[in-house]
Design an enzyme around this catalytic site. Structure first.
Site, PDB file in Angstrom:
ATOM      1  N   SER A 151       0.805  -1.204   0.090  1.00  0.00           N
ATOM      2  CA  SER A 151       0.004  -0.003  -0.027  1.00  0.00           C
ATOM      3  C   SER A 151       0.822   1.376   0.014  1.00  0.00           C
ATOM      4  O   SER A 151       0.219   2.203   0.224  1.00  0.00           O
ATOM      5  CB  SER A 151      -0.843  -0.116   1.171  1.00  0.00           C
ATOM      6  OG  SER A 151      -0.094   0.232   2.375  1.00  0.00           O
ATOM      7  N   LYS A 152       2.139   0.987  -0.215  1.00  0.00           N
ATOM      8  CA  LYS A 152       2.904   2.214  -0.047  1.00  0.00           C
ATOM      9  C   LYS A 152       3.429   2.822  -1.579  1.00  0.00           C
ATOM     10  O   LYS A 152       2.946   2.325  -2.516  1.00  0.00           O
ATOM     11  CB  LYS A 152       4.387   2.015   0.832  1.00  0.00           C
ATOM     12  CG  LYS A 152       4.132   1.413   2.232  1.00  0.00           C
ATOM     13  CD  LYS A 152       3.177   2.142   2.676  1.00  0.00           C
ATOM     14  CE  LYS A 152       3.183   2.136   4.364  1.00  0.00           C
ATOM     15  NZ  LYS A 152       2.114   1.005   4.706  1.00  0.00           N
ATOM     16  N   GLN A 153       3.968   3.876  -1.503  1.00  0.00           N
ATOM     17  CA  GLN A 153       4.061   4.794  -2.678  1.00  0.00           C
ATOM     18  C   GLN A 153       5.154   3.811  -3.687  1.00  0.00           C
ATOM     19  O   GLN A 153       5.258   4.040  -4.716  1.00  0.00           O
ATOM     20  CB  GLN A 153       4.955   6.007  -2.601  1.00  0.00           C
ATOM     21  CG  GLN A 153       4.043   7.060  -1.498  1.00  0.00           C
ATOM     22  CD  GLN A 153       4.322   7.191  -0.109  1.00  0.00           C
ATOM     23  OE1 GLN A 153       4.710   5.982   0.273  1.00  0.00           O
ATOM     24  NE2 GLN A 153       3.941   8.122   0.603  1.00  0.00           N
TER      25      GLN A 153
END
Length: 179
Positions: A151-153
């Protein structure tokens, strides 16, 4: 292997830091950071109540007591005033979380940390590339931690990176990573 070493070098170049230590998760990085910063049994670590559980559980894993400070209602990052009220004689570190890409008020947090001789471990898991007063988040405190969770960049499915300019923190983090 060579790809992990290349990623660590890329982080050093991008964030202009001396050391990047990759691990299997940002949680592992936070735990290693606390140990590398000398956090011991019974110490207190000021953390946010509004973030992923590892910011607090890593303090427990290091034998420390997580102490929750309040957050700012505009950005959901730690309130410096609340941090000041939470400091006791056993406080040894602060873990500000740069939530949803929004940097915490690091100028004031660093001032508080210097005044009380506290370590600052930036939880920058959600702020890869965020900038605070011309500095990347994760480069302002003693060390910073990033996440590569799905779910991170930047996602690799899982993984984490600890960055620092402190040779001793980097060496100790590598020892923790190795075991």
């Amino acid at each position: 292997g060579k790809y992990v070493q290349a990623l660590e070098r890329a982080f050093c170049q991008t964030f202009k830091v001396k050391h990047a230590v990759s691990m299997n998760s940002a949680t592992a990085c936070l735990h290693a950071a606390l140990l590398a910063c000398g956090i011991k049994w019974g110490d207190e670590v000021i953390v946010s109540p509004y973030t992923f559980s590892s910011s607090a559980s890593c303090a427990l894993m290091a034998g420390a007591v997580p102490v929750f400070a309040d957050i700012e209602p505009e950005c959901f990052c730690l309130s410096p005033q609340s941090i000041s009220r939470a400091i006791t004689s056993r406080t040894r570190a602060i873990i500000p979380v740069h939530l949803c890409g929004h940097p915490a008020d690091m100028d004031v947090i660093m001032e508080i940390a210097r005044e009380h001789n506290l370590r600052v471990i930036e939880d920058a898991a959600q702020s890869i590339g965020a900038v605070y007063h011309s500095k990347y988040t994760g480069t302002i405190g003693d060390c910073g931690v990033f996440s590569f969770n799905q779910s991170k960049q930047i996602s690799t499915g899982e993984g984490g990176m600890l960055i620092t300019d402190n040779d001793e923190i980097a060496d100790l983090a590598k020892q923790v990573r190795n075991h």
